[in-house]
Scaffold this active site. Sequence first.
Site, PDB file in Angstrom:
ATOM      1  N   LYS A  71      -9.213  -0.453  -5.699  1.00  9.39           N
ATOM      2  CA  LYS A  71      -9.576   0.292  -4.634  1.00  9.39           C
ATOM      3  C   LYS A  71     -10.856   0.712  -4.187  1.00  9.39           C
ATOM      4  O   LYS A  71     -11.300   1.854  -5.094  1.00  9.39           O
ATOM      5  CB  LYS A  71      -8.474   1.252  -4.350  1.00  9.39           C
ATOM      6  CG  LYS A  71      -8.314   2.156  -3.028  1.00  9.39           C
ATOM      7  CD  LYS A  71      -7.894   1.365  -2.172  1.00  9.39           C
ATOM      8  CE  LYS A  71      -7.799   2.161  -0.552  1.00  9.39           C
ATOM      9  NZ  LYS A  71      -6.811   2.617  -0.239  1.00  9.39           N
ATOM     10  N   ASP A 101       1.564   2.472   3.719  1.00 12.85           N
ATOM     11  CA  ASP A 101       0.541   3.728   3.442  1.00 12.85           C
ATOM     12  C   ASP A 101       1.343   5.097   3.396  1.00 12.85           C
ATOM     13  O   ASP A 101       0.874   6.073   3.695  1.00 12.85           O
ATOM     14  CB  ASP A 101      -0.534   4.080   4.387  1.00 12.85           C
ATOM     15  CG  ASP A 101      -1.682   4.668   4.035  1.00 12.85           C
ATOM     16  OD1 ASP A 101      -1.656   5.089   2.901  1.00 12.85           O
ATOM     17  OD2 ASP A 101      -2.476   5.122   5.005  1.00 12.85           O
ATOM     18  N   HIS A 104      -4.551  -0.754   5.827  1.00 10.50           N
ATOM     19  CA  HIS A 104      -4.034   0.107   7.167  1.00 10.50           C
ATOM     20  C   HIS A 104      -4.998  -0.161   8.060  1.00 10.50           C
ATOM     21  O   HIS A 104      -5.524   0.762   8.618  1.00 10.50           O
ATOM     22  CB  HIS A 104      -3.851   1.546   6.801  1.00 10.50           C
ATOM     23  CG  HIS A 104      -4.920   2.132   5.868  1.00 10.50           C
ATOM     24  ND1 HIS A 104      -6.500   1.979   6.062  1.00 10.50           N
ATOM     25  CD2 HIS A 104      -4.570   2.637   4.803  1.00 10.50           C
ATOM     26  CE1 HIS A 104      -6.917   2.853   4.901  1.00 10.50           C
ATOM     27  NE2 HIS A 104      -6.156   3.203   4.209  1.00 10.50           N
ATOM     28  N   HIS A 137       0.663  -1.158   0.021  1.00 11.46           N
ATOM     29  CA  HIS A 137       0.266   0.021   0.021  1.00 11.46           C
ATOM     30  C   HIS A 137       0.847   1.052   0.089  1.00 11.46           C
ATOM     31  O   HIS A 137       1.511   1.578   1.085  1.00 11.46           O
ATOM     32  CB  HIS A 137      -0.907   0.083   1.245  1.00 11.46           C
ATOM     33  CG  HIS A 137      -1.959   1.052   1.339  1.00 11.46           C
ATOM     34  ND1 HIS A 137      -3.224   0.895   1.381  1.00 11.46           N
ATOM     35  CD2 HIS A 137      -1.782   2.537   1.281  1.00 11.46           C
ATOM     36  CE1 HIS A 137      -3.788   2.387   1.320  1.00 11.46           C
ATOM     37  NE2 HIS A 137      -2.998   3.276   1.108  1.00 11.46           N
ATOM     38  N   HIS A 150     -10.574   1.010   1.855  1.00 10.32           N
ATOM     39  CA  HIS A 150     -10.210   1.877   2.908  1.00 10.32           C
ATOM     40  C   HIS A 150     -11.562   1.765   3.921  1.00 10.32           C
ATOM     41  O   HIS A 150     -12.451   2.287   3.454  1.00 10.32           O
ATOM     42  CB  HIS A 150     -10.154   3.317   2.204  1.00 10.32           C
ATOM     43  CG  HIS A 150      -9.949   4.379   3.440  1.00 10.32           C
ATOM     44  ND1 HIS A 150      -8.662   4.885   3.534  1.00 10.32           N
ATOM     45  CD2 HIS A 150     -10.585   4.800   4.477  1.00 10.32           C
ATOM     46  CE1 HIS A 150      -8.825   5.852   4.566  1.00 10.32           C
ATOM     47  NE2 HIS A 150     -10.010   5.779   5.085  1.00 10.32           N
ATOM     48  N   HIS A 158       1.669   5.423  -1.826  1.00  5.88           N
ATOM     49  CA  HIS A 158       1.081   6.571  -2.450  1.00  5.88           C
ATOM     50  C   HIS A 158       2.384   7.184  -3.145  1.00  5.88           C
ATOM     51  O   HIS A 158       3.311   7.586  -2.371  1.00  5.88           O
ATOM     52  CB  HIS A 158       0.578   7.528  -1.589  1.00  5.88           C
ATOM     53  CG  HIS A 158      -0.680   7.175  -0.954  1.00  5.88           C
ATOM     54  ND1 HIS A 158      -2.003   7.326  -1.466  1.00  5.88           N
ATOM     55  CD2 HIS A 158      -0.909   6.423   0.320  1.00  5.88           C
ATOM     56  CE1 HIS A 158      -2.823   6.604  -0.859  1.00  5.88           C
ATOM     57  NE2 HIS A 158      -2.365   6.063   0.087  1.00  5.88           N
ATOM     58  N   HIS A 187       3.020  14.483   1.841  1.00  3.56           N
ATOM     59  CA  HIS A 187       2.506  15.897   1.694  1.00  3.56           C
ATOM     60  C   HIS A 187       3.605  16.694   1.808  1.00  3.56           C
ATOM     61  O   HIS A 187       4.270  16.614   2.654  1.00  3.56           O
ATOM     62  CB  HIS A 187       1.194  16.210   2.081  1.00  3.56           C
ATOM     63  CG  HIS A 187       0.000  15.338   2.130  1.00  3.56           C
ATOM     64  ND1 HIS A 187      -0.713  15.329   1.189  1.00  3.56           N
ATOM     65  CD2 HIS A 187      -0.220  13.889   2.822  1.00  3.56           C
ATOM     66  CE1 HIS A 187      -1.888  14.574   1.268  1.00  3.56           C
ATOM     67  NE2 HIS A 187      -1.535  13.796   2.255  1.00  3.56           N
TER      68      HIS A 187
HETATM   69  O1  DOR Z   1      -3.485   9.365   5.756  1.00  2.00           O
HETATM   70  C1  DOR Z   1      -3.638   9.038   4.580  1.00  2.00           C
HETATM   71  N1  DOR Z   1      -3.220   9.468   3.541  1.00  2.00           N
HETATM   72  N2  DOR Z   1      -4.591   8.033   4.469  1.00  2.00           N
HETATM   73  C2  DOR Z   1      -5.388   7.804   3.190  1.00  2.00           C
HETATM   74  O2  DOR Z   1      -5.960   7.117   3.243  1.00  2.00           O
HETATM   75  C3  DOR Z   1      -4.904   8.695   2.037  1.00  2.00           C
HETATM   76  C4  DOR Z   1      -3.585   9.186   2.135  1.00  2.00           C
HETATM   77  C5  DOR Z   1      -3.017  10.246   1.099  1.00  2.00           C
HETATM   78  O3  DOR Z   1      -3.308  10.117  -0.049  1.00  2.00           O
HETATM   79  O4  DOR Z   1      -2.499  11.274   1.541  1.00  2.00           O
HETATM   80 ZN    ZN Z   2      -3.233   5.107   1.660  1.00  2.00          ZN
END
Ligand code: DOR
Ligand code: ZN
Length: 346
Positions: free
Chosen positions: A100, A248, A175, A14, A137, A16, A252
């Site tokens: 997903k 996960d 998660h 998992h 999710h 990103h 950001h």
């Molecule tokens: O904390 C998270 N960030 N949980 C999620 O489900 C999405 C992820 C994100 O894409 O930033």
């Molecule tokens: Zn995620």
Amino acid sequence: MTQSLTIARPDDWHLHLRDGAMLQAVLPESARHFARAIIMPNLVPPVVTHADAAAYHQRILAALPADQSFDPLMVLYLTEETDPEDVAAAHASGLVKAVKLYPAGATTNSASGVQDFDKVRGVLEKMAEIGLPLCVHGEVTNSDIDIFDREAVFIDRVLDPIRRATPGLRVVMEHITTKDGVDYVKANDSDLGATITTHHLIINRNHILAGGIKPHYYCLPVAKRESHRLALRAAATSGDARFFLGTDSAPHIDPLKENACGCAGCFTATNTMALLAHVFEEEGALDQLEKFASRNGPGFYGLPVNTETLTLTKSDQPTQFPEKIASGDGPVTVFDPGFPVYWDVA
Ligand code: DOR
Ligand code: ZN
């Protein structure tokens, strides 16, 4: 004295990776240690169709440094308009390894998610037929449900009914953050698995809120009370084939985390393997780390275990992890466990 542990090269079930400048910055952090990852499709706009996934796959490979190897396992974002035949073709091509499900509004870029579960019944039935897993999710989004209860309520109101209505559907609870999640997986069969993040093995909700708010510990599902963290640790270190690593890792830039309305996500790609070695050693379960990080995930997805290896070493000096990594969009803070870690990837 140096201690060392060699395991099959791990995968991240998992992840990103984002797109553009952020993809460029974070991809090497994952590819350094992980052979493969299940790539989350919550871009803007999301990765919905086979063609979207093929294009995103190309962008990921184009961003991969020449000296690294990495196999991105693509995922389609389920919407109420998703075409079962497109999903089947994406799976048959070998490109797409999962679909997903985000309940609409559950988290970052989930506005196109599912509101009316009856509208996706045809897709779910097709997935059960062809053996394509559904990654979930697992949080309800109703404003009247307390945010700390959203996972447990989702299991009762949404997940269990979906699974009963769709026999044979393989599901990964992504998660998981609660003992309820752990217990639900254990009470079921091998068609149900769960990923557990590194950060949910380390922090509970006090770490986010006590002594000042810590935006870099805020993620979704939000970390719960200590008893839940301990249940996750027990599950991850048990060797049970239904629990496997999904970091996960969700980058950001700092201005969006350190903000009056901060984004959800912990960025753990850089130091996950060292932190896991610390956690598993604390639990007296270093011998189970390979199952959690390298064996159980491929087992669930029906893929071979990686033949390369990864070696972790423990020294008597704390490992210095970077505080941040730079991206073309701005700095991204690396998850700080809040205690010294003596393990590192050799
Ligand atoms: O904390 C998270 N960030 N949980 C999620 O489900 C999405 C992820 C994100 O894409 O930033
Ligand atoms: Zn995620």
